[in-house]
Design a protein around this motif. Structure first.
Motif, PDB file in Angstrom:
ATOM      1  N   GLN A  79       0.842  -1.182   0.000  1.00  0.00           N
ATOM      2  CA  GLN A  79       0.000   0.000   0.000  1.00  0.00           C
ATOM      3  C   GLN A  79       0.886   1.244   0.000  1.00  0.00           C
ATOM      4  OE1 GLN A  79      -3.900  -1.703   2.345  1.00  0.00           O
ATOM      5  NE2 GLN A  79      -2.370  -0.713   3.553  1.00  0.00           N
ATOM      6  N   LYS A  80       0.579   2.166  -0.907  1.00  0.00           N
ATOM      7  CA  LYS A  80       1.383   3.382  -1.019  1.00  0.00           C
ATOM      8  C   LYS A  80       0.532   4.496  -1.607  1.00  0.00           C
ATOM      9  CE  LYS A  80       3.133   1.574  -5.399  1.00  0.00           C
ATOM     10  NZ  LYS A  80       4.339   1.181  -6.181  1.00  0.00           N
ATOM     11  N   ASP A  81       1.082   5.681  -1.575  1.00  0.00           N
ATOM     12  CA  ASP A  81       0.390   6.873  -2.098  1.00  0.00           C
ATOM     13  C   ASP A  81      -0.969   7.072  -1.440  1.00  0.00           C
ATOM     14  OD1 ASP A  81       2.521   7.208  -3.852  1.00  0.00           O
ATOM     15  OD2 ASP A  81       1.560   6.013  -5.423  1.00  0.00           O
ATOM     16  N   GLY A  82      -1.107   6.571  -0.209  1.00  0.00           N
ATOM     17  CA  GLY A  82      -2.374   6.714   0.503  1.00  0.00           C
ATOM     18  C   GLY A  82      -3.455   5.769   0.025  1.00  0.00           C
ATOM     19  N   LEU A  83      -3.119   4.867  -0.898  1.00  0.00           N
ATOM     20  CA  LEU A  83      -4.095   3.918  -1.442  1.00  0.00           C
ATOM     21  C   LEU A  83      -4.024   2.586  -0.702  1.00  0.00           C
ATOM     22  CD1 LEU A  83      -3.521   4.601  -5.240  1.00  0.00           C
ATOM     23  CD2 LEU A  83      -5.457   5.365  -3.869  1.00  0.00           C
ATOM     24  N   THR A  84      -5.181   1.996  -0.434  1.00  0.00           N
ATOM     25  CA  THR A  84      -5.255   0.713   0.252  1.00  0.00           C
ATOM     26  C   THR A  84      -5.525  -0.394  -0.752  1.00  0.00           C
ATOM     27  OG1 THR A  84      -7.644   0.805   0.613  1.00  0.00           O
ATOM     28  CG2 THR A  84      -6.243   1.903   2.254  1.00  0.00           C
ATOM     29  N   TYR A  85      -5.474  -1.643  -0.279  1.00  0.00           N
ATOM     30  CA  TYR A  85      -5.814  -2.785  -1.139  1.00  0.00           C
ATOM     31  C   TYR A  85      -7.248  -2.666  -1.633  1.00  0.00           C
ATOM     32  CZ  TYR A  85      -1.542  -4.851   0.748  1.00  0.00           C
ATOM     33  OH  TYR A  85      -0.248  -5.088   1.097  1.00  0.00           O
ATOM     34  N   LEU A  86      -8.134  -2.199  -0.782  1.00  0.00           N
ATOM     35  CA  LEU A  86      -9.529  -2.040  -1.200  1.00  0.00           C
ATOM     36  C   LEU A  86      -9.675  -0.945  -2.252  1.00  0.00           C
ATOM     37  CD1 LEU A  86     -11.449  -2.481   2.183  1.00  0.00           C
ATOM     38  CD2 LEU A  86     -11.512  -4.013   0.203  1.00  0.00           C
ATOM     39  N   ASP A  87      -8.830   0.071  -2.178  1.00  0.00           N
ATOM     40  CA  ASP A  87      -8.857   1.139  -3.182  1.00  0.00           C
ATOM     41  C   ASP A  87      -8.431   0.633  -4.557  1.00  0.00           C
ATOM     42  OD1 ASP A  87      -9.617   3.124  -1.357  1.00  0.00           O
ATOM     43  OD2 ASP A  87      -7.535   3.586  -0.844  1.00  0.00           O
ATOM     44  N   VAL A  88      -7.436  -0.234  -4.589  1.00  0.00           N
ATOM     45  CA  VAL A  88      -6.837  -0.645  -5.864  1.00  0.00           C
ATOM     46  C   VAL A  88      -7.317  -2.025  -6.298  1.00  0.00           C
ATOM     47  CG1 VAL A  88      -4.695  -1.017  -7.141  1.00  0.00           C
ATOM     48  CG2 VAL A  88      -4.826   0.797  -5.416  1.00  0.00           C
ATOM     49  N   ASP A  89      -6.998  -3.059  -5.497  1.00  0.00           N
ATOM     50  CA  ASP A  89      -7.351  -4.423  -5.893  1.00  0.00           C
ATOM     51  C   ASP A  89      -8.864  -4.590  -6.043  1.00  0.00           C
ATOM     52  OD1 ASP A  89      -4.742  -6.484  -5.299  1.00  0.00           O
ATOM     53  OD2 ASP A  89      -4.669  -4.490  -4.421  1.00  0.00           O
ATOM     54  N   TYR A  90      -9.628  -3.866  -5.221  1.00  0.00           N
ATOM     55  CA  TYR A  90     -11.088  -3.966  -5.328  1.00  0.00           C
ATOM     56  C   TYR A  90     -11.676  -2.826  -6.163  1.00  0.00           C
ATOM     57  CZ  TYR A  90     -16.034  -3.865  -4.176  1.00  0.00           C
ATOM     58  OH  TYR A  90     -17.397  -3.826  -4.262  1.00  0.00           O
ATOM     59  N   GLN A  91     -11.653  -1.601  -5.641  1.00  0.00           N
ATOM     60  CA  GLN A  91     -12.428  -0.529  -6.264  1.00  0.00           C
ATOM     61  C   GLN A  91     -11.946  -0.175  -7.664  1.00  0.00           C
ATOM     62  OE1 GLN A  91     -15.358   0.867  -4.986  1.00  0.00           O
ATOM     63  NE2 GLN A  91     -15.425   1.536  -7.109  1.00  0.00           N
ATOM     64  N   ALA A  92     -10.657  -0.155  -7.896  1.00  0.00           N
ATOM     65  CA  ALA A  92     -10.161   0.172  -9.241  1.00  0.00           C
ATOM     66  C   ALA A  92     -10.657  -0.848 -10.257  1.00  0.00           C
ATOM     67  CB  ALA A  92      -8.641   0.231  -9.238  1.00  0.00           C
ATOM     68  N   ASN A  93     -10.681  -2.118  -9.867  1.00  0.00           N
ATOM     69  CA  ASN A  93     -11.187  -3.154 -10.770  1.00  0.00           C
ATOM     70  C   ASN A  93     -12.700  -3.080 -10.923  1.00  0.00           C
ATOM     71  OD1 ASN A  93      -8.944  -4.944 -11.784  1.00  0.00           O
ATOM     72  ND2 ASN A  93      -8.460  -4.932  -9.593  1.00  0.00           N
ATOM     73  N   VAL A  94     -13.396  -2.659  -9.873  1.00  0.00           N
ATOM     74  CA  VAL A  94     -14.839  -2.409  -9.994  1.00  0.00           C
ATOM     75  C   VAL A  94     -15.081  -1.332 -11.050  1.00  0.00           C
ATOM     76  CG1 VAL A  94     -16.857  -1.405  -8.838  1.00  0.00           C
ATOM     77  CG2 VAL A  94     -15.513  -3.164  -7.684  1.00  0.00           C
ATOM     78  N   ASN A  95     -14.263  -0.290 -11.036  1.00  0.00           N
ATOM     79  CA  ASN A  95     -14.389   0.776 -12.038  1.00  0.00           C
ATOM     80  C   ASN A  95     -14.222   0.212 -13.450  1.00  0.00           C
ATOM     81  OD1 ASN A  95     -14.614   2.527  -9.871  1.00  0.00           O
ATOM     82  ND2 ASN A  95     -12.487   3.213  -9.974  1.00  0.00           N
ATOM     83  N   LEU A  96     -13.264  -0.690 -13.618  1.00  0.00           N
ATOM     84  CA  LEU A  96     -13.048  -1.318 -14.925  1.00  0.00           C
ATOM     85  C   LEU A  96     -14.247  -2.179 -15.328  1.00  0.00           C
ATOM     86  CD1 LEU A  96      -9.324  -2.439 -14.471  1.00  0.00           C
ATOM     87  CD2 LEU A  96     -10.135  -0.604 -15.979  1.00  0.00           C
ATOM     88  N   ILE A  97     -14.775  -2.931 -14.381  1.00  0.00           N
ATOM     89  CA  ILE A  97     -15.921  -3.802 -14.655  1.00  0.00           C
ATOM     90  C   ILE A  97     -17.136  -2.978 -15.074  1.00  0.00           C
ATOM     91  CG2 ILE A  97     -17.608  -5.362 -13.581  1.00  0.00           C
ATOM     92  CD1 ILE A  97     -15.241  -6.442 -11.875  1.00  0.00           C
ATOM     93  N   GLU A  98     -17.387  -1.899 -14.360  1.00  0.00           N
ATOM     94  CA  GLU A  98     -18.550  -1.060 -14.672  1.00  0.00           C
ATOM     95  C   GLU A  98     -18.427  -0.434 -16.059  1.00  0.00           C
ATOM     96  OE1 GLU A  98     -21.513  -0.682 -12.988  1.00  0.00           O
ATOM     97  OE2 GLU A  98     -20.619  -2.451 -12.048  1.00  0.00           O
ATOM     98  N   GLU A  99     -17.221  -0.022 -16.417  1.00  0.00           N
ATOM     99  CA  GLU A  99     -17.023   0.553 -17.743  1.00  0.00           C
ATOM    100  C   GLU A  99     -17.173  -0.534 -18.812  1.00  0.00           C
ATOM    101  OE1 GLU A  99     -16.652   4.035 -19.924  1.00  0.00           O
ATOM    102  OE2 GLU A  99     -16.798   3.769 -17.745  1.00  0.00           O
ATOM    103  N   ALA A 100     -16.706  -1.732 -18.496  1.00  0.00           N
ATOM    104  CA  ALA A 100     -16.844  -2.854 -19.427  1.00  0.00           C
ATOM    105  C   ALA A 100     -18.316  -3.181 -19.665  1.00  0.00           C
ATOM    106  CB  ALA A 100     -16.112  -4.077 -18.874  1.00  0.00           C
ATOM    107  N   LYS A 101     -19.116  -3.122 -18.624  1.00  0.00           N
ATOM    108  CA  LYS A 101     -20.550  -3.393 -18.761  1.00  0.00           C
ATOM    109  C   LYS A 101     -21.236  -2.367 -19.658  1.00  0.00           C
ATOM    110  CE  LYS A 101     -22.771  -4.318 -14.927  1.00  0.00           C
ATOM    111  NZ  LYS A 101     -23.140  -4.229 -13.484  1.00  0.00           N
ATOM    112  N   LYS A 102     -20.841  -1.117 -19.536  1.00  0.00           N
ATOM    113  CA  LYS A 102     -21.453  -0.058 -20.343  1.00  0.00           C
ATOM    114  C   LYS A 102     -21.242  -0.298 -21.833  1.00  0.00           C
ATOM    115  CE  LYS A 102     -20.748   3.578 -16.872  1.00  0.00           C
ATOM    116  NZ  LYS A 102     -19.973   4.824 -16.582  1.00  0.00           N
ATOM    117  N   HIS A 103     -20.120  -0.936 -22.180  1.00  0.00           N
ATOM    118  CA  HIS A 103     -19.774  -1.105 -23.591  1.00  0.00           C
ATOM    119  C   HIS A 103     -19.924  -2.553 -24.057  1.00  0.00           C
ATOM    120  CE1 HIS A 103     -18.270   3.004 -24.198  1.00  0.00           C
ATOM    121  NE2 HIS A 103     -17.865   2.925 -22.951  1.00  0.00           N
TER     122      HIS A 103
END
Length: 291
Positions: A79-103
């Motif tokens: 964990q670095k730059d103030g980012l946690t595992y939930l911020d990156v491993d979870y939420q960042a990938n959720v963002n990718l999934i949601e964008e994938a669903k839109k298209h």
């Protein structure tokens, strides 16, 4: 005939770079999602490279048009730059999934971890398994690739071996078969055409911790000298780390110490061998040290 369009998120990481080149070798036209094009240093004649910050969903808009497949290796070891595992491993990938669903992306492939269901209490695995749950309920076709560790993760064995001794907890009998990034990249690209939803995978050599320790010592041409600590010392170390340090500090050690007491064997795959990797790594170290 339309060529399958693949977007790779996490392209600048250890595994991501192998996947990027494997996609080219397999005849795909990859789009690489990176934070900084200049720092990424990819040949733009081979790859389409786009910039975005995966933790910021607005930066992803418009990047998934015409994309058929998404492969994500997005995650952090520390964990670095103030980012946690939930911020990156979870939420960042959720963002990718949601964008994938839109298209209407056809498939989402995510690189998780072996035995993740047994490791949910570990911070990094908690985030990865939460993401896996989210992906399964997303409505997208998906594949969870579950490696049991990279060759590079075995670096701790080499560091100890350089000093002439390797220290293990318990009896050293638990087995694992770590995999090289090159071999794992092939698994991830093959998953595009596979019907597998959950794909555990390891390297070609199933080894006990004792055998890995011996290989590491052998790479330095040192006699096999393994020191065993009782397993309670591993548990005490875990407790001390969790009690007196932050998850930012103990995250990687928590995973390593927990899996040291588990069987982490997975279906064998690939052509790269840990013994050769150890020898090559030591050879490079020695060449750098030679004036």
């Amino acid at each position: 005939m339309k060529t399958t369009q693949v977007l790779l998120a996490g392209a600048t990481g250890y595994l991501g770079r192998y996947i990027a080149h494997q996609l080219i070798e397999s005849g795909y036209k990859p789009t690489l999602l990176v934070r900084n094009k200049q720092k990424a240093k990819f040949d733009t004649k081979q790859f389409k490279v786009v910039e975005a910050e995966v933790t910021q969903p607005d930066s992803l808009r418009g990047l998934f048009e015409q994309i058929d497949i998404v492969i994500s290796t997005v995650g952090i070891t520390r964990q670095k730059d103030g980012l946690t595992y939930l911020d990156v491993d979870y939420q960042a990938n959720v963002n990718l999934i949601e964008e994938a669903k839109k298209h209407q992306v056809k498939k989402f492939i995510y690189v998780s971890v072996l035995n993740g269901d047994k490791l949910r209490k570990i911070k990094v695995c908690e985030a990865k398994e939460k993401l896996g749950d989210y992906l399964k309920s997303s409505g997208l076709d998906y594949c969870l690739v579950r490696p049991n560790g990279f060759f590079s993760d075995m670096g701790d064995f080499l560091k100890m071996a350089q000093g002439g001794k390797v220290y293990l907890f318990g009896d050293g009998k638990p087995k694992l078969n770590p995999i090289h990034g090159k071999d794992l990249a092939k698994v991830c690209v093959d998953a595009i055409q596979s019907s597998d939803k959950d794909l555990p995978v390891g390297g070609p050599d199933l080894l006990s911790q004792n055998e890995i320790a011996s290989l590491a010592l052998g790479a330095y041409s040192k006699p096999s000298k393994i020191i065993y600590f009782p397993d309670w010392t591993r548990k005490l170390t875990l407790w001390l780390l969790r009690t007196f340090t932050s998850s930012k500090f103990y995250g990687p050690a928590e995973l390593f110490l927990t899996t040291m007491a588990m069987d982490m064997s997975a279906p064998c795959y690939g052509e790269e061998h840990l013994k050769d990797f150890f020898k090559e790594t030591v050879s490079k170290q020695q060449k750098r040290a030679t004036p």
